[in-house]
Design an enzyme around this catalytic site. Structure first.
Site, PDB file in Angstrom:
ATOM      1  N   HIS A 124      -5.074  17.268   5.738  1.00 43.98           N
ATOM      2  CA  HIS A 124      -5.804  17.895   5.945  1.00 43.98           C
ATOM      3  C   HIS A 124      -6.150  18.066   7.547  1.00 43.98           C
ATOM      4  O   HIS A 124      -6.348  16.991   8.111  1.00 43.98           O
ATOM      5  CB  HIS A 124      -7.187  17.825   5.178  1.00 43.98           C
ATOM      6  CG  HIS A 124      -8.059  19.232   5.211  1.00 43.98           C
ATOM      7  ND1 HIS A 124      -8.722  19.463   6.101  1.00 43.98           N
ATOM      8  CD2 HIS A 124      -7.872  20.024   4.170  1.00 43.98           C
ATOM      9  CE1 HIS A 124      -9.314  20.718   5.827  1.00 43.98           C
ATOM     10  NE2 HIS A 124      -8.981  21.047   4.800  1.00 43.98           N
ATOM     11  N   ASP A 178      -6.036  20.341  -3.279  1.00 40.21           N
ATOM     12  CA  ASP A 178      -5.030  21.017  -4.083  1.00 40.21           C
ATOM     13  C   ASP A 178      -4.362  19.901  -5.059  1.00 40.21           C
ATOM     14  O   ASP A 178      -3.574  20.335  -5.771  1.00 40.21           O
ATOM     15  CB  ASP A 178      -4.045  21.538  -3.264  1.00 40.21           C
ATOM     16  CG  ASP A 178      -4.587  23.103  -2.526  1.00 40.21           C
ATOM     17  OD1 ASP A 178      -5.432  23.442  -3.617  1.00 40.21           O
ATOM     18  OD2 ASP A 178      -4.337  23.226  -1.627  1.00 40.21           O
TER      19      ASP A 178
HETATM   20  N1  ACO Z   1       3.257  14.625   4.136  1.00 42.43           N
HETATM   21  C1  ACO Z   1       4.062  14.053   5.120  1.00 42.43           C
HETATM   22  N2  ACO Z   1       3.503  13.903   6.502  1.00 42.43           N
HETATM   23  C2  ACO Z   1       2.596  14.623   6.679  1.00 42.43           C
HETATM   24  C3  ACO Z   1       1.752  15.341   5.864  1.00 42.43           C
HETATM   25  C4  ACO Z   1       2.345  15.552   4.383  1.00 42.43           C
HETATM   26  N3  ACO Z   1       1.526  16.043   3.573  1.00 42.43           N
HETATM   27  N4  ACO Z   1       0.826  16.069   6.614  1.00 42.43           N
HETATM   28  C5  ACO Z   1       0.755  15.644   7.868  1.00 42.43           C
HETATM   29  N5  ACO Z   1       1.871  14.974   7.932  1.00 42.43           N
HETATM   30  C6  ACO Z   1       2.185  14.024   9.096  1.00 42.43           C
HETATM   31  C7  ACO Z   1       2.852  15.351  10.228  1.00 42.43           C
HETATM   32  O1  ACO Z   1       4.296  15.219   9.984  1.00 42.43           O
HETATM   33  C8  ACO Z   1       2.439  14.664  11.370  1.00 42.43           C
HETATM   34  O2  ACO Z   1       3.149  13.422  11.802  1.00 42.43           O
HETATM   35  P1  ACO Z   1       3.486  13.032  13.257  1.00 42.43           P
HETATM   36  O3  ACO Z   1       2.139  12.884  13.955  1.00 42.43           O
HETATM   37  O4  ACO Z   1       4.400  11.863  13.293  1.00 42.43           O
HETATM   38  O5  ACO Z   1       4.145  14.285  13.872  1.00 42.43           O
HETATM   39  C9  ACO Z   1       0.969  14.095  11.283  1.00 42.43           C
HETATM   40  O6  ACO Z   1       0.890  13.881   9.880  1.00 42.43           O
HETATM   41  C10 ACO Z   1      -0.222  15.066  11.496  1.00 42.43           C
HETATM   42  O7  ACO Z   1       0.242  16.245  10.798  1.00 42.43           O
HETATM   43  P2  ACO Z   1       0.048  17.670  11.396  1.00 42.43           P
HETATM   44  O8  ACO Z   1       0.950  18.841  10.519  1.00 42.43           O
HETATM   45  O9  ACO Z   1       0.004  17.830  12.895  1.00 42.43           O
HETATM   46  O10 ACO Z   1      -1.601  18.206  10.937  1.00 42.43           O
HETATM   47  P3  ACO Z   1      -2.072  19.479  10.759  1.00 42.43           P
HETATM   48  O11 ACO Z   1      -3.533  19.272  10.926  1.00 42.43           O
HETATM   49  O12 ACO Z   1      -1.494  20.326  11.637  1.00 42.43           O
HETATM   50  O13 ACO Z   1      -1.848  19.957   9.281  1.00 42.43           O
HETATM   51  C11 ACO Z   1      -1.712  20.375   7.080  1.00 42.43           C
HETATM   52  C12 ACO Z   1      -2.560  19.952   8.179  1.00 42.43           C
HETATM   53  C13 ACO Z   1      -1.010  21.445   7.014  1.00 42.43           C
HETATM   54  C14 ACO Z   1      -2.696  20.425   5.767  1.00 42.43           C
HETATM   55  C15 ACO Z   1      -0.748  19.333   6.786  1.00 42.43           C
HETATM   56  O14 ACO Z   1      -1.473  18.002   6.434  1.00 42.43           O
HETATM   57  C16 ACO Z   1       0.239  19.585   5.381  1.00 42.43           C
HETATM   58  O15 ACO Z   1       1.191  20.068   5.849  1.00 42.43           O
HETATM   59  N6  ACO Z   1      -0.080  19.022   3.963  1.00 42.43           N
HETATM   60  C17 ACO Z   1       0.776  19.601   2.920  1.00 42.43           C
HETATM   61  C18 ACO Z   1       0.527  20.844   2.757  1.00 42.43           C
HETATM   62  C19 ACO Z   1      -0.943  20.969   1.814  1.00 42.43           C
HETATM   63  O16 ACO Z   1      -1.157  20.177   1.171  1.00 42.43           O
HETATM   64  N7  ACO Z   1      -1.662  21.899   2.244  1.00 42.43           N
HETATM   65  C20 ACO Z   1      -3.077  22.166   1.745  1.00 42.43           C
HETATM   66  C21 ACO Z   1      -4.149  21.829   2.908  1.00 42.43           C
HETATM   67  S1  ACO Z   1      -5.697  22.098   2.048  1.00 42.43           S
HETATM   68  C22 ACO Z   1      -6.030  23.862   1.820  1.00 42.43           C
HETATM   69  O17 ACO Z   1      -5.520  24.373   2.861  1.00 42.43           O
HETATM   70  C23 ACO Z   1      -6.731  24.173   0.873  1.00 42.43           C
END
Ligand code: ACO
Length: 426
Positions: A305, A362
């Site tokens: 998140h 979710d």
């Molecule tokens: N699986 C694997 N790796 C992940 C995940 C995941 N679900 N989420 C984040 N990471 C990793 C990224 O690759 C990144 O790694 P790095 O530092 O080595 O590059 C690090 O964790 C930080 O992630 P970001 O994408 O920079 O974080 P951001 O805050 O931009 O994204 C998000 C948040 C979009 C929710 C992300 O965690 C994600 O894609 N999750 C999966 C989709 C999801 O469940 N979305 C629902 C969110 S809740 C809602 O909107 C209601």
């Protein structure tokens, strides 16, 4: 004296005030930075940008705390109904018994939709995704109900909010019925909000009784999704509203933003991922490793998140509710065991620990929806139904505060000035 931040640039010093919120948030107000220095701030994905002051919802990502108008979602999910929370978000205070009674009555009186809207739903191919129908109908709703378009006075706002909230369950249920080639059910103004939605979905074709456990589970899920401060869809609703676009058009933009799998679309993606894991049989560690593999686009859906870096309080409540609802309905879903196993493996993995990646709202919600007979294509629609009062409250705040049009700047990195080359010389 209040705090300030000093910025040195080209041997000059500039001072900017520090703004403090009621729950201790701190921000530096850089609104005059460009006129003072020529500089803008660059913050891709708005990871560090406050777009507004707001009094609707507070969240503390480190403590895993979420408050609507100061009330914790744990207490609201436990004790309130969804319509009570709607009122709270819209008007800032919990309703008295008589205020809630008239609010509920008005929702019931406005819950039907006219033939034009039904004809529009029936014009969609049955292969359409329900979110595309809900978005399109929200966008065109002001053609059928002009009150939800132009809104200028508080009275006009009350009317517009009421029509949208009251009719939204019917729009969502019609989208479901259309994708399943089922005839549209009529709204029942004698029922409470949640029960009416459930009968609009399933009456005449499924032997599902609207039991108190179903109503209570739906109320809880809708409350937990009702607002989440400046998330992607709420920020979208506000930006669109800032151009003075009408209420329903702004909400349609929120529906579009919500649909993406990195936002509300994640709930459908989670169930699809769990089904794939079950079918594939490679084991949970294989999938966790795949999510860590940077050469692969796959992410563990329902994990991570932008703001919560400790735990998502909504996920905690929903996980507990999943066990309760399945037990009450006498349902055994092996996908729930799979989800719990996956959470356990991921939470022990250094990659997830280091990046503070936890299950989000979710991760478990889809398992409850399935138990209630709601198919996965409808999960994001359920999210929209829950989030609608939050979007409307955010829109109201923006329009009352008369905020400037939302228009970010950029740092241009494209081609430098060049002359047009005619076709025959390229
Ligand atoms: N699986 C694997 N790796 C992940 C995940 C995941 N679900 N989420 C984040 N990471 C990793 C990224 O690759 C990144 O790694 P790095 O530092 O080595 O590059 C690090 O964790 C930080 O992630 P970001 O994408 O920079 O974080 P951001 O805050 O931009 O994204 C998000 C948040 C979009 C929710 C992300 O965690 C994600 O894609 N999750 C999966 C989709 C999801 O469940 N979305 C629902 C969110 S809740 C809602 O909107 C209601």
């Amino acid at each position: 004296m209040s705090d300030s931040v000093k910025i040195s640039y080209k041997e000059k010093e500039f001072t900017y005030p520090v703004i403090e919120g009621t729950m201790g948030d701190i921000a530096v107000d850089i609104s005059t930075l460009r006129s003072d220095t020529g500089l803008i701030t660059l913050d891709e994905g708005f990871k560090n940008t406050g777009s507004t002051e707001s009094s609707v919802t507070f969240l503390d990502g480190d403590k895993g705390q979420l408050l609507y108008r100061g009330y914790s979602i744990d207490e609201l999910a436990e004790n309130a109904t969804f319509t009570e929370v709607m009122y709270l978000l819209l008007y800032g205070e919990l309703p008295t018994a008589s205020q809630l009674d008239s609010f509920n009555k008005e929702l019931q009186e406005n819950c039907t939709v006219n033939q034009g809207v039904k004809d529009m739903v029936n014009a969609f191919p049955t292969t359409a995704h329900p979110m595309s129908m809900v978005g399109a109908i929200s966008f065109t709703l002001s053609s059928f109900y002009p009150e939800v378009g132009e809104v200028k006075t508080p009275e006009e706002f009350d009317k517009a909010a009421m029509i949208l909230l009251a009719k939204f369950p019917a729009l969502c249920a019609m989208a479901y019925r259309r994708t399943n080639s089922l005839p549209i059910n009529l709204a029942d103004p004698s029922l409470d909000y949640v029960s009416n939605f459930y009968q609009l979905m399933f009456k005449n074709d499924q032997n599902i009784e609207i039991s108190p456990s179903i109503v209570s589970a739906l109320n809880k899920l809708l409350i937990l999704h009702a607002d989440h401060e400046q998330n992607c869809s709420a920020a979208t609703v506000r930006v669109v509203g800032s151009s003075q676009a009408g209420l329903s058009a702004s909400i349609a933009a929120g529906v579009a933003a919500l649909w993406g799998p990195l936002h509300g679309g994640a709930n459908q993606a989670v169930i699809e991922m769990l089904e794939d894991i079950k079918k594939d049989g490679s084991g949970l560690q294989f999938w966790v490793d795949k999510a860590k593999d940077k050469t692969h686009a796959f992410r563990l859906m329902g994990f991570g998140h932008r703001v919560y870096k400790n735990f998502d309080p909504r996920a905690k409540i929903i996980k507990q509710a999943t066990d309760e609802v399945l037990a009450q309905l006498g349902i055994k879903d092996d996908v729930l065991d799979l989800a719990k196993g996956l959470e356990e493996v991921a939470l022990q993995d250094e990659y997830f620990v280091k990046r503070n990646l936890y299950p989000n709202v979710d991760f478990y919600s889809g398992i409850i929806y399935r138990a209630l007979g709601i198919p996965k294509e409808m999960f994001t629609v359920m999210f929209a139904l829950g989030r609608l009062p939050g979007w409307i409250a955010q829109w109201k705040e923006l329009r009352i505060d008369k905020q400037a049009i939302g228009r970010p700047r950029q740092v241009y990195i494209g081609a430098k000035t060049r002359s047009y080359v005619s076709l025959d010389k390229r």
